[in-house]
Design a protein around this motif. Structure first.
Motif, PDB file in Angstrom:
ATOM      1  N   PHE A 153      13.945  49.039   5.185  1.00  0.00           N
ATOM      2  CA  PHE A 153      14.781  48.560   4.290  1.00  0.00           C
ATOM      3  C   PHE A 153      14.346  47.304   3.549  1.00  0.00           C
ATOM      4  N   LEU A 154      13.620  46.267   4.363  1.00  0.00           N
ATOM      5  CA  LEU A 154      13.000  45.254   3.747  1.00  0.00           C
ATOM      6  C   LEU A 154      12.079  45.724   2.575  1.00  0.00           C
ATOM      7  N   ARG A 155      11.011  46.645   3.403  1.00  0.00           N
ATOM      8  CA  ARG A 155       9.934  46.939   2.522  1.00  0.00           C
ATOM      9  C   ARG A 155      10.149  47.672   1.369  1.00  0.00           C
ATOM     10  N   VAL A 156      11.126  48.451   1.231  1.00  0.00           N
ATOM     11  CA  VAL A 156      11.438  49.201  -0.125  1.00  0.00           C
ATOM     12  C   VAL A 156      12.009  48.208  -1.013  1.00  0.00           C
ATOM     13  N   ALA A 157      12.845  47.132  -0.678  1.00  0.00           N
ATOM     14  CA  ALA A 157      13.561  46.195  -1.445  1.00  0.00           C
ATOM     15  C   ALA A 157      12.300  45.415  -2.182  1.00  0.00           C
ATOM     16  N   VAL A 158      11.245  45.203  -1.400  1.00  0.00           N
ATOM     17  CA  VAL A 158      10.273  44.079  -1.677  1.00  0.00           C
ATOM     18  C   VAL A 158       9.393  45.016  -2.588  1.00  0.00           C
ATOM     19  N   GLU A 159       8.874  46.175  -2.461  1.00  0.00           N
ATOM     20  CA  GLU A 159       7.888  47.107  -3.020  1.00  0.00           C
ATOM     21  C   GLU A 159       8.546  47.502  -4.538  1.00  0.00           C
ATOM     22  N   VAL A 160       9.836  47.975  -4.527  1.00  0.00           N
ATOM     23  CA  VAL A 160      10.444  48.153  -5.495  1.00  0.00           C
ATOM     24  C   VAL A 160      10.493  46.956  -6.658  1.00  0.00           C
ATOM     25  N   GLU A 161      10.735  45.624  -6.283  1.00  0.00           N
ATOM     26  CA  GLU A 161      10.519  44.900  -7.127  1.00  0.00           C
ATOM     27  C   GLU A 161       9.086  44.674  -7.486  1.00  0.00           C
ATOM     28  N   VAL A 162       8.220  44.715  -6.795  1.00  0.00           N
ATOM     29  CA  VAL A 162       6.635  44.670  -7.231  1.00  0.00           C
ATOM     30  C   VAL A 162       6.349  45.442  -8.352  1.00  0.00           C
ATOM     31  N   VAL A 163       6.911  46.906  -8.288  1.00  0.00           N
ATOM     32  CA  VAL A 163       6.435  47.830  -9.186  1.00  0.00           C
ATOM     33  C   VAL A 163       7.226  47.575 -10.402  1.00  0.00           C
ATOM     34  N   TRP A 164       8.569  47.147 -10.427  1.00  0.00           N
ATOM     35  CA  TRP A 164       9.264  47.002 -11.342  1.00  0.00           C
ATOM     36  C   TRP A 164       8.806  45.873 -12.280  1.00  0.00           C
ATOM     37  N   ARG A 165       8.189  44.879 -11.851  1.00  0.00           N
ATOM     38  CA  ARG A 165       7.540  43.818 -12.587  1.00  0.00           C
ATOM     39  C   ARG A 165       6.175  44.216 -13.274  1.00  0.00           C
ATOM     40  N   LEU A 166       5.130  45.155 -12.354  1.00  0.00           N
ATOM     41  CA  LEU A 166       4.256  45.793 -12.781  1.00  0.00           C
ATOM     42  C   LEU A 166       4.333  46.549 -13.981  1.00  0.00           C
ATOM     43  N   ALA A 167       5.479  47.209 -13.969  1.00  0.00           N
ATOM     44  CA  ALA A 167       5.779  48.177 -15.261  1.00  0.00           C
ATOM     45  C   ALA A 167       6.158  47.460 -16.177  1.00  0.00           C
ATOM     46  N   GLU A 177      11.784  54.663  -8.756  1.00  0.00           N
ATOM     47  CA  GLU A 177      12.362  55.861  -7.896  1.00  0.00           C
ATOM     48  C   GLU A 177      10.979  56.345  -7.077  1.00  0.00           C
ATOM     49  N   ALA A 178       9.659  56.370  -7.574  1.00  0.00           N
ATOM     50  CA  ALA A 178       8.734  56.812  -6.873  1.00  0.00           C
ATOM     51  C   ALA A 178       8.267  56.017  -5.596  1.00  0.00           C
ATOM     52  N   VAL A 179       8.501  54.683  -5.713  1.00  0.00           N
ATOM     53  CA  VAL A 179       8.332  54.020  -4.260  1.00  0.00           C
ATOM     54  C   VAL A 179       9.375  54.320  -3.508  1.00  0.00           C
ATOM     55  N   ARG A 180      10.463  54.407  -3.950  1.00  0.00           N
ATOM     56  CA  ARG A 180      11.772  54.910  -3.030  1.00  0.00           C
ATOM     57  C   ARG A 180      11.043  56.198  -2.393  1.00  0.00           C
ATOM     58  N   ARG A 181      10.856  57.024  -3.226  1.00  0.00           N
ATOM     59  CA  ARG A 181      10.476  58.422  -2.509  1.00  0.00           C
ATOM     60  C   ARG A 181       9.214  58.223  -1.667  1.00  0.00           C
ATOM     61  N   HIS A 182       8.279  57.531  -1.777  1.00  0.00           N
ATOM     62  CA  HIS A 182       6.999  57.435  -1.175  1.00  0.00           C
ATOM     63  C   HIS A 182       7.173  56.749   0.192  1.00  0.00           C
ATOM     64  N   LEU A 183       7.963  55.528   0.028  1.00  0.00           N
ATOM     65  CA  LEU A 183       8.190  54.933   1.420  1.00  0.00           C
ATOM     66  C   LEU A 183       9.139  55.812   2.255  1.00  0.00           C
ATOM     67  N   SER A 184       9.976  56.621   1.785  1.00  0.00           N
ATOM     68  CA  SER A 184      10.906  57.192   2.717  1.00  0.00           C
ATOM     69  C   SER A 184      10.329  58.508   3.405  1.00  0.00           C
ATOM     70  N   GLY A 185       9.104  58.848   2.873  1.00  0.00           N
ATOM     71  CA  GLY A 185       8.431  60.037   3.505  1.00  0.00           C
ATOM     72  C   GLY A 185       8.725  60.227   5.068  1.00  0.00           C
ATOM     73  N   THR A 186       7.899  59.157   5.754  1.00  0.00           N
ATOM     74  CA  THR A 186       7.845  59.068   7.094  1.00  0.00           C
ATOM     75  C   THR A 186       9.234  58.796   7.750  1.00  0.00           C
ATOM     76  N   ILE A 187       9.860  58.039   7.091  1.00  0.00           N
ATOM     77  CA  ILE A 187      11.208  57.705   7.583  1.00  0.00           C
ATOM     78  C   ILE A 187      12.093  59.039   7.786  1.00  0.00           C
ATOM     79  N   ASN A 188      12.136  59.769   6.679  1.00  0.00           N
ATOM     80  CA  ASN A 188      12.910  60.945   6.762  1.00  0.00           C
ATOM     81  C   ASN A 188      12.362  61.812   7.899  1.00  0.00           C
ATOM     82  N   ARG A 189      11.267  61.651   8.617  1.00  0.00           N
ATOM     83  CA  ARG A 189      10.705  62.650   9.379  1.00  0.00           C
ATOM     84  C   ARG A 189      10.967  61.936  11.021  1.00  0.00           C
TER      85      ARG A 189
END
Length: 252
Positions: free
Chosen positions: A96-110, A210-222
């Motif tokens: 949860f924490l990692r997704v929140a932080v990395e979404v903000e990172v790519v949002w700023r980069l984009a 959206e790409a980051v959320r999908r990417h970071l959820s791969g292992t969690i979903n398994r």
């Protein structure tokens, strides 16, 4: 390459930085735990570790305290120290924490795409592509994965946050280790990284998030599937009962 140990953030209880010997033992034990060379539930004998690393009690104690803070071992005073099972509750909280932080990172980069950042990340991506069909080098592939994400964090000036997060990623890294040999897993990671970079380069903040959320959820979903395949490696956060030295026959 970025280390998964979060070495720059390591501190022993009381606020003092661990000395060189403690950091060395910590790094090596963490690597062995994440790679399953030391399986969940295995006992860590302090006397044996002292001989193995040719150090005194103090560095061993400090290294185990740091691993305890990471959630990778459980230290039972006057009893034993064991390698923790993968804690599903901590895993979900860290995710949860990692997704929140990395979404903000790519949002700023984009929001303000930088060609140099995209180029550095693409260079790492190319190395991952070269390895994605090589199942004999999963550790190198994971190192490149961490370097990819560290590059993005560094680009927005929050590289230290990634290193702080790394201290909490032990359970996730072990899940990734179990999941990486899955058919097509490496190719999926490469495709996700490419989607993230393409969205950043084009300035599409929504697509990047959206790409980051999908990417970071791969292992969690398994996790359920991984747990079914390795039931002894996981826990819901319950701890082992504290036993006395006499009951365990183990040495601290």
């Amino acid at each position: 390459m970025a280390s998964d140990t979060g070495r720059d953030a390591v501190k022993v209880p009381g606020g003092a930085r661990g000395d060189g010997a403690a950091i060395r033992v910590y790094d090596e034990l963490r690597r062995e735990i994440i790679s399953f060379e030391r399986a969940p539930g295995s006992v860590l004998s302090r006397a044996t570790l002292e001989k193995q690393y040719a150090v005194s009690q103090t560095p061993i104690r400090e290294a185990l305290q740091m691993l305890d803070q990471d959630g990778l071992v459980q230290v039972f005073p006057q009893s034993r120290t064991v390698v923790s099972r993968i804690d599903v509750q901590q895993l979900n909280e860290t995710h949860f924490l990692r997704v929140a932080v990395e979404v903000e990172v790519v949002w700023r980069l984009a929001a303000s795409p930088r060609e140099d950042v995209v180029a550095r990340a693409r260079a790492i991506l190319q190395m991952q592509k070269a390895l994605m069909n090589d199942t004999d080098q999963p550790e190198l592939f994971q190192d490149l994965d961490r370097s990819f994400h560290q590059t993005l964090f560094d680009a927005v000036g929050v590289g230290t946050i990634q290193k702080m997060l790394a201290r909490r990623l032990g359970h996730l890294l072990r899940c990734q280790k179990l999941d990486l040999p899955s058919q097509g897993k490496m190719a999926m990671i490469v495709a996700d990284h490419e989607a993230i970079l393409n969205a950043i380069a084009s300035g599409d903040q929504t697509a990047a998030a959206e790409a980051v959320r999908r990417h970071l959820s791969g292992t969690i979903n398994r996790v359920d599937a991984l747990r079914a395949a390795h039931p002894d490696f996981f826990t819901d956060g319950k701890t082992w009962p504290v036993l006395t030295w006499a009951e365990t026959g183990s040495e601290e």
